[in-house]
Design an enzyme around this catalytic site. Structure first.
Site, PDB file in Angstrom:
ATOM      1  N   LYS A 197      29.620 -13.307 105.292  1.00 13.52           N
ATOM      2  CA  LYS A 197      30.215 -13.385 103.952  1.00 13.52           C
ATOM      3  C   LYS A 197      30.052 -12.034 103.270  1.00 13.52           C
ATOM      4  CE  LYS A 197      29.721 -16.111  99.679  1.00 13.52           C
ATOM      5  NZ  LYS A 197      28.975 -17.205  99.026  1.00 13.52           N
ATOM      6  N   SER A 224      31.714 -21.022  97.324  1.00  9.68           N
ATOM      7  CA  SER A 224      32.344 -19.714  97.344  1.00  9.68           C
ATOM      8  C   SER A 224      32.469 -19.135  98.753  1.00  9.68           C
ATOM      9  CB  SER A 224      31.533 -18.753  96.481  1.00  9.68           C
ATOM     10  OG  SER A 224      30.232 -18.598  97.023  1.00  9.68           O
ATOM     11  N   SER A 278      27.536 -23.380  97.720  1.00  6.46           N
ATOM     12  CA  SER A 278      28.566 -22.542  98.340  1.00  6.46           C
ATOM     13  C   SER A 278      28.591 -22.522  99.857  1.00  6.46           C
ATOM     14  CB  SER A 278      28.435 -21.110  97.848  1.00  6.46           C
ATOM     15  OG  SER A 278      29.068 -21.011  96.619  1.00  6.46           O
TER      16      SER A 278
HETATM   17  N1  GLN Z   1      30.335 -23.338  92.859  1.00  8.58           N
HETATM   18  C1  GLN Z   1      29.065 -22.962  92.349  1.00  8.58           C
HETATM   19  C2  GLN Z   1      29.215 -21.862  91.331  1.00  8.58           C
HETATM   20  O1  GLN Z   1      30.286 -21.433  91.134  1.00  8.58           O
HETATM   21  C3  GLN Z   1      28.161 -22.550  93.455  1.00  8.58           C
HETATM   22  C4  GLN Z   1      28.377 -21.184  93.931  1.00  8.58           C
HETATM   23  C5  GLN Z   1      27.409 -20.749  94.973  1.00  8.58           C
HETATM   24  O2  GLN Z   1      26.674 -21.558  95.548  1.00  8.58           O
HETATM   25  N2  GLN Z   1      27.378 -19.441  95.210  1.00  8.58           N
HETATM   26  O3  GLN Z   1      28.287 -21.431  90.739  1.00  8.58           O
END
Ligand code: GLN
Length: 477
Positions: free
Chosen positions: A76, A151, A175
């Protein structure tokens, strides 16, 4: 379609000479090329991966290869990889080249893993659909009109479409687990502090975890074993010894486990009907196999998501203050003085959602609201952790949906940030409590979109969690 082999099968074939690392890399490069429109990779290191594969092939022949020899891995775009670009899916880091390896990346390389490329993600890992990337969304390979989750959307689709064997993502509030569930693959978020965060771009530092995607649980166990553990470069990482996860995960486990699920999860109006059915079937199947599955109450449920969004945005606003146009990446050309350089660089290069989070975080940290929001959320976080730990005094695992719905349509939630935040309803609990969680694939809904169920466990119980996941996925109708 032939199911993709797990890494132990690949290694067996590499050792007996019926397969080479070069062939393996070519296979993944072909898939990346054929499915370019999914927008999974921001950089593909084709020549470099092939050269590295040829070296590893030599090492295998002369018996000096590491434990991950022949494992093709994608990263990532939040993990530092020396002499390679690193942008967190953001324009603000345009042109930035990492000067060092993240500890996790270094440990992979030390064991002869082959890194094939850098994967698309939501900007600074903020999002649940991969639609916040400066490089455009990733598409779900099961339906190109749908999101892959976020994400770490690129990392999940890369596994789904066989573009690599394993991906490393990051999980601050879901994420890894939420995109894993949207894409029909497994995704583990370990205990907070199990893996060094050195070289992971910070979002919410008290939540951030490196996570692992694969189609195969034993692959996840092996990679975790390699990358977890003490690290001089991260003072917050746990000093606990790293168990031999890869040996502890067995296919024929006859243990009878005690499992809990939260009654309100199943009664939540936000939960898609087919996921509810899937949970109920799974509960029945586990019971038939002799496990104890009990419904429990978790009175703090409605506070978990707000607690996460207050604390994560507070930490993000502080972490992202370093991107000021001076030290890294993008600098506005339209500046008149120092202050306007800061303001214009940040306003021009951060996307809308990142700006929203910085504003929210700055607000909850501001002097007049600090106690009402930030301090209160910290207190609630502690209560959530204590109540959750108490559950693990009685039960081995908790099971729950990974997300309230399966993959939604591109653009469906982009106008409504609150609805988008609700996509994290079930995943943030593990982050707020700091405990490990995994999403494993459990069939599809009527539209053919994958359903993922989540299992969470007590601190540092990754070995047990992976073991039970094997039991859980096998335990089908
Ligand atoms: N969707 C969550 C956020 O936007 C989690 C994101 C993540 O785990 N990096 O904060």
């Amino acid at each position: 379609m032939k199911p993709s082999p797990d890494f132990s099968e690949i290694q067996f074939n590499l050792r007996n000479g019926s397969l080479t690392c070069v062939e393996r890399v070519k296979y993944h490069l072909k898939n990346i090329e054929q499915k370019k429109t999914l927008n999974v990779f921001l950089s593909v290191y084709g020549d470099e991966a092939l050269a590295c594969a040829a070296e590893v092939d030599k090492k295998i022949k002369n018996g000096t290869a590491g434990r991950l020899a022949g494992m093709v891995i994608g990263l990532k775009d939040v993990l530092a990889h020396r002499h390679h670009p690193l942008q967190a899916g953001s324009r603000i880091l345009g042109g930035f080249i990492s000067q060092y390896n993240a500890t996790a990346v270094q440990r992979l390389l030390d064991e002869d893993a082959i890194i094939i490329g850098r994967q698309n993600c939501d900007e600074f890992a903020m999002g649940s659909s991969n639609e916040n990337s400066a490089f455009g969304p990733v598409l779900n390979d099961a339906d190109h009109t749908r999101v892959p989750g976020g994400s770490s959307g690129g990392s999940a689709v890369a596994i789904m479409a066989d573009m690599c064997q394993v991906s490393l993502g990051s999980d601050t509030g879901g994420s890894v687990r939420q995109p894993a569930s949207f894409c029909g693959v497994a995704g583990l978020k370990p205990t907070y502090s199990r893996i060094s965060r050195y070289g992971l771009i910070a979002y919410g530092s008290s939540f951030d975890c490196i996570g692992i995607f694969s189609k195969h649980l034993p692959d996840i166990a092996l990679v975790l074993e390699v990358i977890a553990g003490a690290d001089d470069f991260d003072s917050t990482v746990s000093q606990q010894p790293v168990p031999r996860y890869s040996e502890l995960i067995q296919k024929n486990d006859s243990t009878k486990y005690k499992v809990a699920y939260v009654r309100d999860h199943l009664e939540s109006p936000a939960l898609q009907e087919e996921i509810r059915e899937c949970m109920l079937k799974k509960i029945e199947a586990l019971r038939r196999s002799g496990h104890t599955v009990s419904a429990i109450e978790f009175p703090l449920l409605e506070h978990v998501l707000p607690t996460y969004y207050i604390l994560a945005t507070a930490e993000a606003s502080s972490n992202l203050s370093r991107f000021d146009g001076v030290r890294y990446g993008y600098r506005s050309k339209r500046t008149t003085d120092l202050l306007s350089m800061y303001k214009k660089s940040r306003a021009e290069a951060f996307g809308e959602e990142v700006q929203r989070r910085i504003l929210l975080g700055t607000f909850v940290l501001s002097a007049s609201y600090y106690d009402a929001y930030y301090t209160k959320a910290q207190k609630v976080r502690r209560l959530i952790r204590e109540k959750t730990k108490a559950i693990f005094g009685e039960y081995d695992f908790m099971i729950m949906p990974a997300a309230p719905t399966t993959a939604f349509k591109l653009g469906e939630l982009t106008d409504d940030p609150l609805q988008m935040y609700l996509a994290d309803l079930f995943s943030v609990h593990a982050n707020v409590a700091g405990i490990p969680g995994i999403s494993v694939p459990c069939g599809n809904d009527r539209k053919g979109m994958p359903i993922g169920l989540q299992i969470i466990a007590d601190d540092f119980k990754e070995a047990e969690l992976l073991q039970f996941s094997e039991v859980f996925v096998r335990n089908v109708e």
